[in-house]
Design a protein around this motif. Structure first.
Motif, PDB file in Angstrom:
ATOM      1  N   THR A   3     -25.018  35.992  -9.431  1.00 37.43           N
ATOM      2  CA  THR A   3     -24.037  35.318  -8.564  1.00 37.43           C
ATOM      3  C   THR A   3     -24.539  35.247  -7.141  1.00 37.43           C
ATOM      4  O   THR A   3     -23.770  35.007  -6.226  1.00 37.43           O
ATOM      5  CB  THR A   3     -22.697  36.080  -8.573  1.00 37.43           C
ATOM      6  OG1 THR A   3     -22.936  37.418  -8.161  1.00 37.43           O
ATOM      7  CG2 THR A   3     -22.084  36.066  -9.964  1.00 37.43           C
ATOM      8  N   SER A  23     -17.951  34.979  -3.679  1.00 35.09           N
ATOM      9  CA  SER A  23     -17.218  34.554  -4.867  1.00 35.09           C
ATOM     10  C   SER A  23     -15.835  35.153  -4.896  1.00 35.09           C
ATOM     11  O   SER A  23     -14.855  34.507  -5.257  1.00 35.09           O
ATOM     12  CB  SER A  23     -17.997  34.986  -6.135  1.00 35.09           C
ATOM     13  OG  SER A  23     -19.237  34.323  -6.196  1.00 35.09           O
ATOM     14  N   LEU A  38     -22.717  26.962  -5.465  1.00 34.26           N
ATOM     15  CA  LEU A  38     -23.671  26.828  -6.553  1.00 34.26           C
ATOM     16  C   LEU A  38     -24.874  25.995  -6.127  1.00 34.26           C
ATOM     17  O   LEU A  38     -26.020  26.301  -6.473  1.00 34.26           O
ATOM     18  CB  LEU A  38     -22.987  26.190  -7.768  1.00 34.26           C
ATOM     19  CG  LEU A  38     -23.759  26.221  -9.092  1.00 34.26           C
ATOM     20  CD1 LEU A  38     -24.044  27.658  -9.520  1.00 34.26           C
ATOM     21  CD2 LEU A  38     -22.978  25.493 -10.176  1.00 34.26           C
ATOM     22  N   THR A  39     -24.608  24.944  -5.348  1.00 31.08           N
ATOM     23  CA  THR A  39     -25.701  24.100  -4.855  1.00 31.08           C
ATOM     24  C   THR A  39     -26.625  24.895  -3.947  1.00 31.08           C
ATOM     25  O   THR A  39     -27.856  24.790  -4.030  1.00 31.08           O
ATOM     26  CB  THR A  39     -25.132  22.890  -4.098  1.00 31.08           C
ATOM     27  OG1 THR A  39     -24.307  22.128  -4.976  1.00 31.08           O
ATOM     28  CG2 THR A  39     -26.248  22.005  -3.579  1.00 31.08           C
ATOM     29  N   GLN A  41     -27.101  28.048  -4.032  1.00 29.08           N
ATOM     30  CA  GLN A  41     -27.815  28.979  -4.892  1.00 29.08           C
ATOM     31  C   GLN A  41     -29.023  28.328  -5.545  1.00 29.08           C
ATOM     32  O   GLN A  41     -30.112  28.901  -5.602  1.00 29.08           O
ATOM     33  CB  GLN A  41     -26.853  29.519  -5.966  1.00 29.08           C
ATOM     34  CG  GLN A  41     -27.487  30.499  -6.933  1.00 29.08           C
ATOM     35  CD  GLN A  41     -26.443  31.092  -7.869  1.00 29.08           C
ATOM     36  OE1 GLN A  41     -25.525  31.757  -7.417  1.00 29.08           O
ATOM     37  NE2 GLN A  41     -26.607  30.843  -9.156  1.00 29.08           N
ATOM     38  N   PHE A  56     -26.104  29.309 -15.094  1.00 30.04           N
ATOM     39  CA  PHE A  56     -25.191  28.399 -14.396  1.00 30.04           C
ATOM     40  C   PHE A  56     -23.931  28.154 -15.228  1.00 30.04           C
ATOM     41  O   PHE A  56     -22.819  28.112 -14.719  1.00 30.04           O
ATOM     42  CB  PHE A  56     -25.896  27.067 -14.099  1.00 30.04           C
ATOM     43  CG  PHE A  56     -27.006  27.176 -13.093  1.00 30.04           C
ATOM     44  CD1 PHE A  56     -26.754  27.597 -11.799  1.00 30.04           C
ATOM     45  CD2 PHE A  56     -28.305  26.869 -13.441  1.00 30.04           C
ATOM     46  CE1 PHE A  56     -27.775  27.694 -10.855  1.00 30.04           C
ATOM     47  CE2 PHE A  56     -29.337  26.969 -12.516  1.00 30.04           C
ATOM     48  CZ  PHE A  56     -29.071  27.381 -11.225  1.00 30.04           C
ATOM     49  N   GLN A  59     -21.639  31.081 -14.965  1.00 26.81           N
ATOM     50  CA  GLN A  59     -20.939  31.115 -13.678  1.00 26.81           C
ATOM     51  C   GLN A  59     -19.784  30.114 -13.642  1.00 26.81           C
ATOM     52  O   GLN A  59     -18.691  30.427 -13.179  1.00 26.81           O
ATOM     53  CB  GLN A  59     -21.928  30.824 -12.545  1.00 26.81           C
ATOM     54  CG  GLN A  59     -22.920  31.942 -12.284  1.00 26.81           C
ATOM     55  CD  GLN A  59     -23.781  31.672 -11.073  1.00 26.81           C
ATOM     56  OE1 GLN A  59     -23.250  31.459  -9.977  1.00 26.81           O
ATOM     57  NE2 GLN A  59     -25.082  31.667 -11.251  1.00 26.81           N
ATOM     58  N   LEU A  60     -20.059  28.912 -14.147  1.00 27.18           N
ATOM     59  CA  LEU A  60     -19.012  27.887 -14.162  1.00 27.18           C
ATOM     60  C   LEU A  60     -17.827  28.327 -15.021  1.00 27.18           C
ATOM     61  O   LEU A  60     -16.663  28.180 -14.633  1.00 27.18           O
ATOM     62  CB  LEU A  60     -19.578  26.568 -14.695  1.00 27.18           C
ATOM     63  CG  LEU A  60     -20.489  25.789 -13.749  1.00 27.18           C
ATOM     64  CD1 LEU A  60     -21.206  24.665 -14.494  1.00 27.18           C
ATOM     65  CD2 LEU A  60     -19.686  25.215 -12.583  1.00 27.18           C
TER      66      LEU A  60
END
Length: 219
Positions: A3, A23, A38-39, A41, A56, A59-60
């Motif tokens: 994360t 987060s 996220l971008t 990251q 990914f 995470q989503l």
């Protein structure tokens, strides 16, 4: 699960810690905030050791689940508070009887009505209406005020079928109607719920009335 959000490839521990805090604080935010995180990251990852695409997806999915839980908790808080606490207060009414002019359920047992003829009336007629507002019974009653038991009879004296009924009182003087008023009846509260219009009391027979339509409460 990764994360982290970092700008230096060699500081993954600090990046992970920063991302975890971000987060946690963004859970209550919108989905666009998470996408920006996220971008960042993706832009900050080590090109020689890129993140697995499955991370990914995890995470989503995790963010979506946590966001849904936050919304559920918020909804539960609203239900508990129930329009400035009204829903919680109405919970105390469950099992008791309220007096209302809304449709009430009849199932064999007499209903208690509150009769109040107009001043100057020398006669009064109790009009029984079905749930659609159609007249199904009419009977002459005295001009005294107070509670009476409704025995659910139509014009012929036959007992009406089980169902929802409401009532009207026509006050007469010299044979002329000088006033027509809705007659409240008692019905037992079986539940309370929230609606777009506000809190509602659920009565026997699954009819619903607003607390503002209640004029009396009894055991």
């Amino acid at each position: 699960m990764v994360t982290g959000i970092g700008t230096t490839y060699g500081s993954s521990t600090t990046a992970n810690s920063t991302a975890s805090t971000a987060s946690a604080t963004s859970v209550g935010g919108d989905y666009q905030t998470f996408l920006r995180m996220l971008t960042t990251q993706v832009q900050s990852q080590d090109p020689l050791n890129p993140m697995d695409s499955s991370d990914f997806a995890v995470q989503l999915a995790t963010f979506s689940g946590v966001e849904q839980q936050v919304r559920t908790n918020s909804l539960l808080e609203q239900m508990v508070s129930g329009s400035n606490g009204q829903l919680g207060q109405l919970a105390d009414w469950i099992g008791r009887e309220v007096r209302t002019t809304g449709p009430v359920w009849f199932q064999g047992e007499p209903l208690t009505l509150q009769i109040d003829p107009a001043a100057g009336a020398d006669a009064a007629q109790l009009v029984t209406l079905d749930a659609s507002g159609n007249e199904v019974g009419r009977e002459a009653i005295g001009t005294g005020a107070g509670e009476v038991d409704w025995l659910a009879q139509d014009q012929s004296g036959a007992v009406l079928p089980d169902g929802l009924y409401q009532f009207r009182l026509d006050s007469l003087s010299g044979g002329e109607v000088i006033g027509s008023t809705q007659v409240p009846a008692y019905s037992r509260v079986t539940g309370a719920e929230l609606s777009d219009a506000g809190p509602l009391l659920i009565l026997t027979g699954n009819s619903a009335v607003s607390p503002s339509e209640v004029t009396a409460l009894r055991e």
